[in-house]
Design a protein around this motif. Structure first.
Motif, PDB file in Angstrom:
ATOM      1  N   ARG A  11      44.940  29.406  39.611  1.00  0.00           N
ATOM      2  CA  ARG A  11      46.142  29.183  40.553  1.00  0.00           C
ATOM      3  C   ARG A  11      46.558  28.059  40.977  1.00  0.00           C
ATOM      4  O   ARG A  11      45.968  27.079  41.541  1.00  0.00           O
ATOM      5  N   THR A  15      43.550  27.831  47.314  1.00  0.00           N
ATOM      6  CA  THR A  15      42.949  27.452  48.682  1.00  0.00           C
ATOM      7  C   THR A  15      41.298  26.946  48.181  1.00  0.00           C
ATOM      8  O   THR A  15      40.956  26.229  48.942  1.00  0.00           O
ATOM      9  N   SER A  16      41.093  27.746  47.184  1.00  0.00           N
ATOM     10  CA  SER A  16      39.703  27.353  47.000  1.00  0.00           C
ATOM     11  C   SER A  16      39.740  25.900  46.213  1.00  0.00           C
ATOM     12  O   SER A  16      38.764  25.361  46.556  1.00  0.00           O
ATOM     13  N   PRO A  77      37.623  31.802  44.170  1.00  0.00           N
ATOM     14  CA  PRO A  77      38.350  32.789  44.997  1.00  0.00           C
ATOM     15  C   PRO A  77      37.469  34.115  44.794  1.00  0.00           C
ATOM     16  O   PRO A  77      36.840  34.316  43.943  1.00  0.00           O
ATOM     17  N   GLU A  78      37.663  34.870  46.112  1.00  0.00           N
ATOM     18  CA  GLU A  78      36.879  36.277  45.929  1.00  0.00           C
ATOM     19  C   GLU A  78      37.706  37.110  45.142  1.00  0.00           C
ATOM     20  O   GLU A  78      39.142  37.556  45.787  1.00  0.00           O
ATOM     21  N   HIS A  80      38.002  41.033  43.904  1.00  0.00           N
ATOM     22  CA  HIS A  80      37.105  42.313  43.684  1.00  0.00           C
ATOM     23  C   HIS A  80      35.825  42.222  43.992  1.00  0.00           C
ATOM     24  O   HIS A  80      34.782  42.526  43.620  1.00  0.00           O
ATOM     25  N   GLY A  81      35.491  41.492  45.270  1.00  0.00           N
ATOM     26  CA  GLY A  81      34.057  41.380  45.648  1.00  0.00           C
ATOM     27  C   GLY A  81      33.141  40.441  44.792  1.00  0.00           C
ATOM     28  O   GLY A  81      32.108  40.459  44.952  1.00  0.00           O
ATOM     29  N   SER A 109      36.912  31.356  48.672  1.00  0.00           N
ATOM     30  CA  SER A 109      38.072  31.605  49.531  1.00  0.00           C
ATOM     31  C   SER A 109      38.397  33.052  49.480  1.00  0.00           C
ATOM     32  O   SER A 109      38.490  33.474  48.344  1.00  0.00           O
ATOM     33  N   GLY A 112      40.060  38.505  52.744  1.00  0.00           N
ATOM     34  CA  GLY A 112      39.308  39.027  54.170  1.00  0.00           C
ATOM     35  C   GLY A 112      38.772  38.044  54.825  1.00  0.00           C
ATOM     36  O   GLY A 112      38.720  36.697  54.339  1.00  0.00           O
ATOM     37  N   ARG A 145      42.557  29.856  55.837  1.00  0.00           N
ATOM     38  CA  ARG A 145      42.921  29.275  54.583  1.00  0.00           C
ATOM     39  C   ARG A 145      44.203  28.280  54.867  1.00  0.00           C
ATOM     40  O   ARG A 145      44.096  27.442  54.353  1.00  0.00           O
TER      41      ARG A 145
HETATM   42  C1  LIG Z   1      42.453  39.942  41.550  1.00  0.00           C
HETATM   43  C2  LIG Z   1      42.396  39.710  43.013  1.00  0.00           C
HETATM   44  C3  LIG Z   1      41.289  40.269  43.515  1.00  0.00           C
HETATM   45  C4  LIG Z   1      41.027  39.868  44.972  1.00  0.00           C
HETATM   46  N1  LIG Z   1      40.188  40.398  45.395  1.00  0.00           N
HETATM   47  C5  LIG Z   1      39.793  40.528  46.789  1.00  0.00           C
HETATM   48  C6  LIG Z   1      38.679  41.096  47.426  1.00  0.00           C
HETATM   49  O1  LIG Z   1      37.827  41.794  46.860  1.00  0.00           O
HETATM   50  N2  LIG Z   1      38.422  40.758  48.899  1.00  0.00           N
HETATM   51  C7  LIG Z   1      39.001  39.928  49.397  1.00  0.00           C
HETATM   52  O2  LIG Z   1      38.609  39.421  50.534  1.00  0.00           O
HETATM   53  N3  LIG Z   1      40.197  38.997  48.912  1.00  0.00           N
HETATM   54  C8  LIG Z   1      40.647  39.450  47.639  1.00  0.00           C
HETATM   55  N4  LIG Z   1      41.577  38.831  46.950  1.00  0.00           N
HETATM   56  C9  LIG Z   1      42.440  37.767  47.605  1.00  0.00           C
HETATM   57  C10 LIG Z   1      41.954  36.555  47.469  1.00  0.00           C
HETATM   58  O3  LIG Z   1      40.504  36.292  47.623  1.00  0.00           O
HETATM   59  C11 LIG Z   1      42.734  35.399  48.229  1.00  0.00           C
HETATM   60  O4  LIG Z   1      43.698  35.456  48.159  1.00  0.00           O
HETATM   61  C12 LIG Z   1      41.957  33.973  47.860  1.00  0.00           C
HETATM   62  O5  LIG Z   1      42.301  33.231  48.892  1.00  0.00           O
HETATM   63  C13 LIG Z   1      42.506  33.545  46.755  1.00  0.00           C
HETATM   64  O6  LIG Z   1      41.961  32.045  46.290  1.00  0.00           O
HETATM   65  P1  LIG Z   1      42.988  31.059  45.753  1.00  0.00           P
HETATM   66  O7  LIG Z   1      43.648  30.524  46.974  1.00  0.00           O
HETATM   67  O8  LIG Z   1      41.893  29.784  45.673  1.00  0.00           O
HETATM   68  O9  LIG Z   1      43.643  31.546  44.645  1.00  0.00           O
HETATM   69  C14 LIG Z   1      41.786  38.873  45.532  1.00  0.00           C
HETATM   70  C15 LIG Z   1      43.004  38.418  44.890  1.00  0.00           C
HETATM   71  C16 LIG Z   1      43.263  38.758  43.778  1.00  0.00           C
HETATM   72  C17 LIG Z   1      44.224  37.980  42.919  1.00  0.00           C
END
Ligand SMILES: Cc1cc2nc3c(=O)[nH]c(=O)nc-3n(C[C@H](O)[C@H](O)[C@H](O)COP(=O)(O)O)c2cc1C
Length: 184
Positions: A11, A15-16, A77-78, A80-81, A109, A112, A145
């Motif tokens: 992406r 943020t990660s 990034p997290e 789906h857990g 990142s 939650g 974040r």
């Molecule tokens: C497909 C998908 C699944 C996600 N699942 C979770 C999750 O299980 N738990 C959570 O806390 N956030 C979840 N998120 C939110 C992301 O963890 C969060 O936006 C994160 O900061 C994304 O990292 P990035 O900024 O590096 O893209 C999910 C986001 C996406 C797109």
């Protein structure tokens, strides 16, 4: 030391990836060489056990950086857990030759407050690759974040608790990397 950082998001402005950049800056400030592989900038083809695309330039570059590394930082990034698909795909191109006996810092990142689910899974992958999990990890979640976008400059001018934690985890990871390297 040579430290390889693998960022697990494709992406733009992830943020990660911002988190990985901050850790990379801290590691550079401590006098080490950082080799950053950004999966947004350098996406990898889907891993195939049949060896299709294994000669892809980005795959070769990643494998060489990881072989050369004395320590490794993984940022996800997290999703789906768990860890992102693109990070797992990148890790499938790597093996014990790249990780064995090396200190590994896992970072996440999440939307939650904390992303321990993905971090636990990342540490399980590292263990299977015979890497040495750092005792600390980094989880940045929710509104925290937003602080990452400020980077290190603002921290150095006044301090942000989250960056302070990232700093401590980085120092502890570097100490472990130096220690396991010395025992090789
Ligand atoms: C497909 C998908 C699944 C996600 N699942 C979770 C999750 O299980 N738990 C959570 O806390 N956030 C979840 N998120 C939110 C992301 O963890 C969060 O936006 C994160 O900061 C994304 O990292 P990035 O900024 O590096 O893209 C999910 C986001 C996406 C797109």
């Amino acid at each position: 030391m040579n430290i390889a950082i693998l960022t697990g998001s494709n992406r733009h402005a992830a943020t990660s990836t911002q988190l990985a950049a901050i850790v990379g800056q801290l590691i550079t400030q401590k006098g080490h060489t950082v080799m950053l592989h950004d999966l947004f900038e350098h996406p990898l083809p889907f891993y195939s056990p049949d060896g299709i695309d294994h000669d892809h330039a980005a795959v070769q570059q990643l494998q060489q950086s990881m072989l050369k590394a004395d320590g490794i930082v993984l940022a996800t990034p997290e999703y789906h857990g768990s860890v992102s698909g693109v990070l797992k795909n990148a890790l499938d191109y790597l093996g014990q030759d790249h990780f064995r006996g090396k200190a590994v810092l896992s970072m996440c990142s999440s939307g939650g407050a904390v992303g321990t689910s993905s971090l636990l899974q990342l540490q399980a992958i590292v263990r299977n690759l015979h890497g040495v999990n750092a005792p600390e990890w980094v989880s940045v979640g929710g509104a925290q974040r937003n602080e990452l976008a400020h980077g290190l400059t603002e921290y150095e001018n006044g301090g942000q608790p989250i960056i302070d934690r990232i700093h401590r985890a980085t120092i502890s990871f570097l100490a472990l990397a130096a220690s396991v390297r010395a025992n090789e």
